[in-house]
Write an enzyme that holds these catalytic residues in place. Structure first.
Site, short mmCIF file in Angstrom:
data_model
loop_
_atom_site.label_atom_id
_atom_site.label_comp_id
_atom_site.label_asym_id
_atom_site.label_seq_id
_atom_site.Cartn_x
_atom_site.Cartn_y
_atom_site.Cartn_z
N GLU A 216 10.43 27.96 61.76
CA GLU A 216 9.85 26.65 62.08
C GLU A 216 9.06 26.65 63.38
O GLU A 216 8.79 25.60 63.95
CB GLU A 216 10.95 25.58 62.12
CG GLU A 216 11.66 25.43 60.77
CD GLU A 216 12.98 24.70 60.85
OE1 GLU A 216 13.57 24.64 61.96
OE2 GLU A 216 13.44 24.21 59.81
N ASP A 240 20.96 26.11 63.05
CA ASP A 240 21.11 24.73 63.51
C ASP A 240 22.59 24.42 63.68
O ASP A 240 23.43 24.94 62.94
CB ASP A 240 20.54 23.74 62.49
CG ASP A 240 19.03 23.82 62.38
OD1 ASP A 240 18.40 24.32 63.33
OD2 ASP A 240 18.50 23.41 61.33
#
Length: 394
Positions: A216, A240
């Site tokens: 990302e 994450d």
């Protein structure tokens, strides 16, 4: 002396031992030796970063703040620069054959033997399932993409021999990130396989140093990974912090209790498959304990164990419309790990967050219940922090 240096804005670091030594004692106490080595590792990390670049591949991903690449931060704090390319450069090189074709043939043979044979379950609904031919094409695409990305970062003298002088140079990048979502992944296979394998301490060329590579284009996670890698010489996992599961919450949804290191609660670390295979926990040290090793300690048996315990699941095409493959594994418990994150705080600057703890495993029923609440094709690591009694920050 240290106060004077601070007053003048000159860097100086004091290293003192716990105990006073006699003038005639020229030995270096263990605590001092460790401090000197830590300082040396940090100094080496700073020197290694200086003059290198972060390669921003694409733009900001889905509005993620960490994906807003701040060149001033890299220049002023890290001594690095930022270089930028559009992701169309990857397609140009792939379609025009600007990569080492001999390496590609060796790579795709390795991928077919080690990864295609480890394809995971395809959880897509029937109208989204790709044919075998389409899946094979995605494997070829992903393998070429990884070679192209590495060449963009590091350069490749083989390209000069092929007549591509400029492309052979690379961007002198020590770290990079790939935007992916949504424009790329809505049309092309995702970058999960290249991201995972770049971050892994081996590939078809053998055992090697991992390359910190941020999914990302989250450059702040990329910097966190780079710092951890330079200080430890190990692969670094990108994930994450998905959910904190308190003992009470686990008991409510599963009817079971967390035990052992997991008893205080677990943090579910998970991302879209772009996680180093080192984090499977399948590498073992001399005591048989799981460990993410430095590359010179990794054995072929470690490599095979990591590959054997990793599935490559066809990507969820409701999210990754273009397909691709996500690494799917469950990290072995018992590894001491440090969770690290760099954030930029307005008016303050960069802030570093650290949490020490361990990877943990839970009962199969607990794992299945928790894992089904997110994307089951992604790799899962459960982390429990090392807490200070009476000062529980979690």
């Amino acid at each position: 002396v240290l106060a004077a240096h601070a007053q003048k804005g000159l860097p100086a670091y004091g290293i003192y031992g716990h105990d006073v030594q006699d003038l005639s004692d020229n030995t270096i106490p263990e605590d001092v030796a460790e401090k000197i080595l830590r300082f040396a590792r940090a100094a080496q990390a700073v020197a290694t970063m200086r003059g290198k670049s972060y390669l921003s591949m694409g733009g900001t991903c889905m509005g993620i703040a960490g994906s807003i690449v701040n060149a001033d931060f890299f220049e002023e704090y890290l001594g690095m620069r930022v270089e930028y390319i559009d992701l169309i450069e990857c397609i140009r090189r792939m379609e025009l054959g600007i990569y080492d074709h001999e390496e590609y043939e060796r790579a795709i043979k390795w991928v077919r033997e080690k990864c295609v044979t480890q394809e995971g379950k395809n959880w897509n609904r029937e109208d989204k399932i790709k044919s075998r031919e389409e899946l094979d094409n995605d494997w070829e695409f992903s393998t070429k993409l990884m070679i192209v990305i590495r060449d963009l970062l590091k350069g490749n003298p083989r390209l000069k021999e092929m007549g591509f002088d400029e492309e052979a140079l690379g961007h002198n990048a020590i770290c990079a990130g790939f935007q992916g979502q949504r424009q790329w992944t809505d049309f092309y296979p995702n970058c999960d396989f290249p991201e995972s394998m770049l971050n892994t301490s081996f590939d078809w060329n053998g055992i090697r140093e991992a390359i910190p590579y941020a999914t990302e284009n989250d450059c702040l996670n990329g910097v966190s990974m780079l710092l951890a890698h330079l200080l430890t010489n190990r692969g670094v996992m990108f994930s994450d912090v998905r959910t904190f599961w308190s003992p009470e919450a686990v008991k409510r949804v599963t009817g079971k209790e967390l035990t052992g290191l997991a008893a205080p609660g677990i943090i579910h670390l998970i991302n879209s498959g772009a996680t180093t295979l080192d984090a499977t926990g399948q590498m073992t040290n001399a005591n048989g304990e799981p460990e993410m090793k430095q590359p010179w300690d990794i054995t072929e048996a470690d490599v095979e164990a990591c590959l054997k315990n990793t599935k490559w699941s066809p990507a969820d095409r409701l999210y990754f419309r273009g397909g691709g493959f996500s690494s799917t594994f469950y990290s072995k418990g018992g590894m001491p790990v440090t969770v690290i994150r760099v954030n930029l705080v307005k008016g303050l600057g960069p802030v570093l967050q650290l949490a020490e703890g361990w990877t943990v495993e839970v009962e199969e029923d607990i794992f299945n219940t928790i894992n089904m609440r997110t994307d089951r094709t992604w790799p899962t690591t459960f982390f429990t922090p090392r807490l200070v009694p009476g000062n529980d920050a979690f």
